[in-house]
Scaffold this motif. Sequence first.
Motif, PDB file in Angstrom:
ATOM      1  N   ALA A  15      48.839  41.765  41.133  1.00 33.89           N
ATOM      2  CA  ALA A  15      49.217  42.420  39.871  1.00 33.89           C
ATOM      3  C   ALA A  15      48.449  41.832  38.698  1.00 33.89           C
ATOM      4  O   ALA A  15      47.981  42.570  37.816  1.00 33.89           O
ATOM      5  CB  ALA A  15      50.728  42.287  39.655  1.00 33.89           C
ATOM      6  N   ALA A  16      48.321  40.511  38.671  1.00 33.46           N
ATOM      7  CA  ALA A  16      47.599  39.865  37.572  1.00 33.46           C
ATOM      8  C   ALA A  16      46.138  40.285  37.552  1.00 33.46           C
ATOM      9  O   ALA A  16      45.595  40.630  36.489  1.00 33.46           O
ATOM     10  CB  ALA A  16      47.710  38.351  37.700  1.00 33.46           C
ATOM     11  N   ILE A  17      45.502  40.274  38.687  1.00 34.35           N
ATOM     12  CA  ILE A  17      44.085  40.668  38.741  1.00 34.35           C
ATOM     13  C   ILE A  17      43.922  42.110  38.282  1.00 34.35           C
ATOM     14  O   ILE A  17      43.024  42.419  37.484  1.00 34.35           O
ATOM     15  CB  ILE A  17      43.515  40.460  40.160  1.00 34.35           C
ATOM     16  N   PHE A 101      40.319  41.965  46.795  1.00 31.25           N
ATOM     17  CA  PHE A 101      40.375  41.750  45.345  1.00 31.25           C
ATOM     18  C   PHE A 101      39.481  40.609  44.874  1.00 31.25           C
ATOM     19  O   PHE A 101      39.422  40.301  43.688  1.00 31.25           O
ATOM     20  CB  PHE A 101      41.811  41.574  44.840  1.00 31.25           C
ATOM     21  N   GLY A 102      38.723  40.010  45.775  1.00 31.48           N
ATOM     22  CA  GLY A 102      37.879  38.872  45.421  1.00 31.48           C
ATOM     23  C   GLY A 102      36.829  39.171  44.366  1.00 31.48           C
ATOM     24  O   GLY A 102      36.609  38.378  43.442  1.00 31.48           O
ATOM     25  N   ALA A 103      36.165  40.309  44.470  1.00 29.36           N
ATOM     26  CA  ALA A 103      35.128  40.647  43.494  1.00 29.36           C
ATOM     27  C   ALA A 103      35.733  40.828  42.103  1.00 29.36           C
ATOM     28  O   ALA A 103      35.173  40.352  41.106  1.00 29.36           O
ATOM     29  CB  ALA A 103      34.383  41.907  43.928  1.00 29.36           C
ATOM     30  N   ARG A 104      36.889  41.505  42.032  1.00 30.21           N
ATOM     31  CA  ARG A 104      37.548  41.685  40.725  1.00 30.21           C
ATOM     32  C   ARG A 104      38.016  40.341  40.173  1.00 30.21           C
ATOM     33  O   ARG A 104      37.927  40.095  38.971  1.00 30.21           O
ATOM     34  CB  ARG A 104      38.720  42.655  40.828  1.00 30.21           C
ATOM     35  N   LEU A 105      38.509  39.466  41.045  1.00 37.28           N
ATOM     36  CA  LEU A 105      38.927  38.134  40.622  1.00 37.28           C
ATOM     37  C   LEU A 105      37.759  37.398  39.979  1.00 37.28           C
ATOM     38  O   LEU A 105      37.890  36.832  38.889  1.00 37.28           O
ATOM     39  CB  LEU A 105      39.457  37.346  41.823  1.00 37.28           C
ATOM     40  N   ARG A 106      36.608  37.418  40.614  1.00 36.77           N
ATOM     41  CA  ARG A 106      35.444  36.724  40.071  1.00 36.77           C
ATOM     42  C   ARG A 106      35.013  37.323  38.735  1.00 36.77           C
ATOM     43  O   ARG A 106      34.625  36.610  37.817  1.00 36.77           O
ATOM     44  CB  ARG A 106      34.310  36.734  41.097  1.00 36.77           C
ATOM     45  N   GLN A 107      35.101  38.654  38.609  1.00 39.17           N
ATOM     46  CA  GLN A 107      34.734  39.308  37.349  1.00 39.17           C
ATOM     47  C   GLN A 107      35.687  38.908  36.227  1.00 39.17           C
ATOM     48  O   GLN A 107      35.258  38.655  35.101  1.00 39.17           O
ATOM     49  CB  GLN A 107      34.737  40.827  37.511  1.00 39.17           C
ATOM     50  N   VAL A 108      36.983  38.869  36.532  1.00 39.64           N
ATOM     51  CA  VAL A 108      37.966  38.482  35.519  1.00 39.64           C
ATOM     52  C   VAL A 108      37.712  37.045  35.070  1.00 39.64           C
ATOM     53  O   VAL A 108      37.691  36.761  33.872  1.00 39.64           O
ATOM     54  CB  VAL A 108      39.413  38.651  36.056  1.00 39.64           C
ATOM     55  N   VAL A 109      37.500  36.147  36.000  1.00 42.00           N
ATOM     56  CA  VAL A 109      37.257  34.742  35.654  1.00 42.00           C
ATOM     57  C   VAL A 109      36.002  34.624  34.799  1.00 42.00           C
ATOM     58  O   VAL A 109      35.996  33.920  33.780  1.00 42.00           O
ATOM     59  CB  VAL A 109      37.163  33.869  36.928  1.00 42.00           C
TER      60      VAL A 109
END
Length: 190
Positions: A15-17, A101-109
């Motif tokens: 949800a956060a991502i 969701f790893g790619a989106r996680l990296r983009q958010v970070v």
Amino acid sequence: MARWEPNPRMRLVRAAIDLFAEQGYDDTSVAQIAARAGLSKATFFRHFRDKREVLFAGQDDHSTLLAEGVATAPAGATPLELVAAALDTVTASFVDEQRTFGARLRQVVASHDELVERDAFKRAGLAAALGAALRERGVADPQAGLAADLGVEAFHRGFGRWSDGEGTESFGALARAELDALHAAAVALR
């Protein structure tokens, strides 16, 4: 999302991502994350100190797994073989959902300075844990520190390739390939 669904921690991460990607890190509240996950704010705070930490879930577990991989590696293993064993152990803990969701996680970070800084602290913590495990196995400095740094870099590069959906190789195989490439690059520095 129904409240009875299992794994509230992963639901909160997902949800956060999603929310950070949709509306930005600064414009997302803990209440919104909890609501998107179908959970309460109290449940959120049982799992995470703040909204930043939801993106770095598992760091302590990863440190433990890296150390376990080194500890259980065969006797006589070289420092890089110990690191490879650590990578095998930690990468085996990742599930397909994390890949999605790893790619989106990296983009958010990467989109927020505070998160980039927290990611650097995570990497340093993983390297410290791995270095300590190597020293416990008798690897002296500076080799222990350098091998740990290579291992953490290989872990992150492998995660990037894996979460980008690069090929059909496992996260472990990609992390090991990155370790080999980094080792070759270090040798070429001579």
